[in-house]
Scaffold this motif. Structure first.
Motif, PDB file in Angstrom:
ATOM      1  N   MET A   1       0.829  -1.215   0.000  1.00  0.00           N
ATOM      2  CA  MET A   1       0.000   0.000   0.000  1.00  0.00           C
ATOM      3  C   MET A   1       0.860   1.259   0.000  1.00  0.00           C
ATOM      4  SD  MET A   1      -2.731  -1.557  -0.227  1.00  0.00           S
ATOM      5  CE  MET A   1      -3.705  -0.086  -0.398  1.00  0.00           C
ATOM      6  N   LYS A   4      -0.332   5.070  -0.545  1.00  0.00           N
ATOM      7  CA  LYS A   4      -1.752   5.261  -0.264  1.00  0.00           C
ATOM      8  C   LYS A   4      -1.906   6.003   1.067  1.00  0.00           C
ATOM      9  CE  LYS A   4      -3.628   2.896  -3.705  1.00  0.00           C
ATOM     10  NZ  LYS A   4      -4.613   3.447  -4.665  1.00  0.00           N
ATOM     11  N   ALA A   6      -4.166   6.797   4.348  1.00  0.00           N
ATOM     12  CA  ALA A   6      -5.270   6.392   5.229  1.00  0.00           C
ATOM     13  C   ALA A   6      -5.452   7.468   6.292  1.00  0.00           C
ATOM     14  CB  ALA A   6      -4.968   5.049   5.887  1.00  0.00           C
ATOM     15  N   TRP A  28       1.542   2.300   4.514  1.00  0.00           N
ATOM     16  CA  TRP A  28       0.580   3.382   4.292  1.00  0.00           C
ATOM     17  C   TRP A  28       1.149   4.725   4.725  1.00  0.00           C
ATOM     18  CZ3 TRP A  28      -4.559   2.889   2.526  1.00  0.00           C
ATOM     19  CH2 TRP A  28      -5.054   1.588   2.409  1.00  0.00           C
ATOM     20  N   ALA A  72      -7.645  11.536   0.654  1.00  0.00           N
ATOM     21  CA  ALA A  72      -7.539  10.219   1.291  1.00  0.00           C
ATOM     22  C   ALA A  72      -7.940   9.085   0.353  1.00  0.00           C
ATOM     23  CB  ALA A  72      -8.410  10.174   2.539  1.00  0.00           C
ATOM     24  N   ASP A  73      -7.285   7.930   0.535  1.00  0.00           N
ATOM     25  CA  ASP A  73      -7.646   6.714  -0.193  1.00  0.00           C
ATOM     26  C   ASP A  73      -8.476   5.774   0.676  1.00  0.00           C
ATOM     27  OD1 ASP A  73      -5.995   7.016  -2.734  1.00  0.00           O
ATOM     28  OD2 ASP A  73      -4.442   7.243  -1.201  1.00  0.00           O
ATOM     29  N   ALA A  74      -8.336   5.910   1.996  1.00  0.00           N
ATOM     30  CA  ALA A  74      -9.065   5.039   2.920  1.00  0.00           C
ATOM     31  C   ALA A  74      -9.303   5.793   4.231  1.00  0.00           C
ATOM     32  CB  ALA A  74      -8.282   3.759   3.195  1.00  0.00           C
ATOM     33  N   ILE A 110     -14.735   8.313  -1.315  1.00  0.00           N
ATOM     34  CA  ILE A 110     -13.920   7.320  -0.609  1.00  0.00           C
ATOM     35  C   ILE A 110     -14.819   6.150  -0.206  1.00  0.00           C
ATOM     36  CG2 ILE A 110     -12.387   6.890   1.355  1.00  0.00           C
ATOM     37  CD1 ILE A 110     -12.044  10.009   1.481  1.00  0.00           C
ATOM     38  N   ASN A 112     -13.315   2.908   0.653  1.00  0.00           N
ATOM     39  CA  ASN A 112     -12.574   1.999   1.539  1.00  0.00           C
ATOM     40  C   ASN A 112     -12.676   2.557   2.959  1.00  0.00           C
ATOM     41  OD1 ASN A 112     -10.993  -0.021   2.540  1.00  0.00           O
ATOM     42  ND2 ASN A 112      -9.176   0.469   1.327  1.00  0.00           N
TER      43      ASN A 112
END
Length: 322
Positions: A1, A4, A6, A28, A72-74, A110, A112
């Motif tokens: 990851m 990415k 979070a 992350w 943000a990705d997650a 988003i 995730n």
């Protein structure tokens, strides 16, 4: 990851700091959204230089939540309360706050999303804690159907609020109360196992839209947990059964004491209501477990001795330790 991002809400708490550390270890980039960033600087060294960011955020205020989610990705929402105090109320944090985070994450595209709830969460519960947890779950599912919900039993570890609280009480009291006779069942789960579960749920496609109840490898009664704790600390204490009606009265006094500055209530009436129900993993086939996330849970017996040593009379030099 690697690369990415979070965003972790509530990342400075007992579970949060372990989740932040594990996310960083797995590559992350982590943005920790907390009310008081200056008190969370200890999180930065848990990752490489620049890997962990801190940002000010109050989940009751949508503007700060929207800013925290930028890029943000997650998202991982770990915000929760053990008792109410002032503006920090169950409904505003665990219900409305969760709804704010989920709706704004959906608005930002988003999908995730991890939401930490609790075993026993139920919008129809007579416990305000369980009720707000259930409402939070419902709000998250409404905004993001693919969200993963994790419901842990009692979480234990070096900085926990369970064994440490009772070990501290046993340090100055010859008697430990067993609410309702100590018959309530628990399935304690190690904090590192919960952190692993969160990280695994973030990357597993088969976890999308599912609810996971996470507990350790064994079920105990409250009495058995207290017996295990006093055995590890070497404290010979009387375990006194306390009927629920008397416990509720004690909880009332605890709530009054909790209104004083810097005082945490030792017990509340809402906590007494929670103790009337077992806190163990469901046998519902639709509810996932730690095994479904590839996490092998550690037992209380293997971890508890590593941090109960400080409550022994001579600490690491006690005969029990030797």
């Amino acid at each position: 990851m690697a690369g990415k991002l979070a965003v972790v809400f509530g990342g400075s708490g007992f579970l949060g700091r372990n989740v932040v550390r594990e996310l960083a270890r797995r590559g992350w980039r982590v943005r920790v959204a907390v009310r008081r960033p200056h008190l969370a600087q200890f999180l930065r060294p848990m990752g490489a230089v620049g890997q962990i960011q801190l940002t000010q955020c109050n989940i009751r205020h949508k503007g700060s939540v929207r800013e925290a989610l930028r890029g943000a990705d997650a998202v991982v929402n770990l915000v929760g309360l053990l008792f109410q105090s002032g503006k920090q109320a169950f409904d505003s944090v665990q219900s409305t706050g969760a709804a704010n985070i989920a709706s704004l994450a959906a608005e930002a595209g988003i999908q995730n999303f991890i939401h930490l709830s609790a075993i026993g969460a139920d919008p129809e519960s007579d416990s305000l804690y369980a009720q707000s947890k259930g409402e939070g779950e419902r709000a998250v599912r409404s905004s993001i159907p693919s969200a993963k919900i994790i419901r842990p039993s009692v979480i234990f570890g070096v900085e926990d609020e369970f064994f440490n609280r009772f070990a501290t009480l046993a340090s100055y009291s010859p008697v430990l109360p067993l609410i309702g006779g100590g018959k309530t069942k628990f399935q304690p789960v190690y904090v590192d196992d919960v952190a692993d579960a969160v990280c695994e749920a973030l990357v597993r496609k088969d976890a999308e839209g599912r609810t996971f109840e996470v507990g350790g490898p064994r079920v105990y009664t409250f009495r058995e947990l207290m017996e295990l704790m006093v055995s590890e600390t070497g404290q010979n204490r009387i375990l006194a059964p306390v009927p629920f009606p008397i416990a509720s009265l004690i909880g009332l006094f605890g709530e009054v004491a909790g209104k004083l500055p810097f005082v945490e209530p030792p017990l509340t009436r809402d906590q007494v209501k929670l103790l009337k129900r077992d806190n163990i993993v469901s046998i519902d086939a639709e509810v996932g477990t730690l095994n479904d996330l590839g996490v092998e849970p550690q037992s209380v017996e293997s971890v508890l001795p590593t941090y109960m040593v400080r409550y022994r009379r001579y600490g690491q030099f006690s005969e029990t330790t030797a």
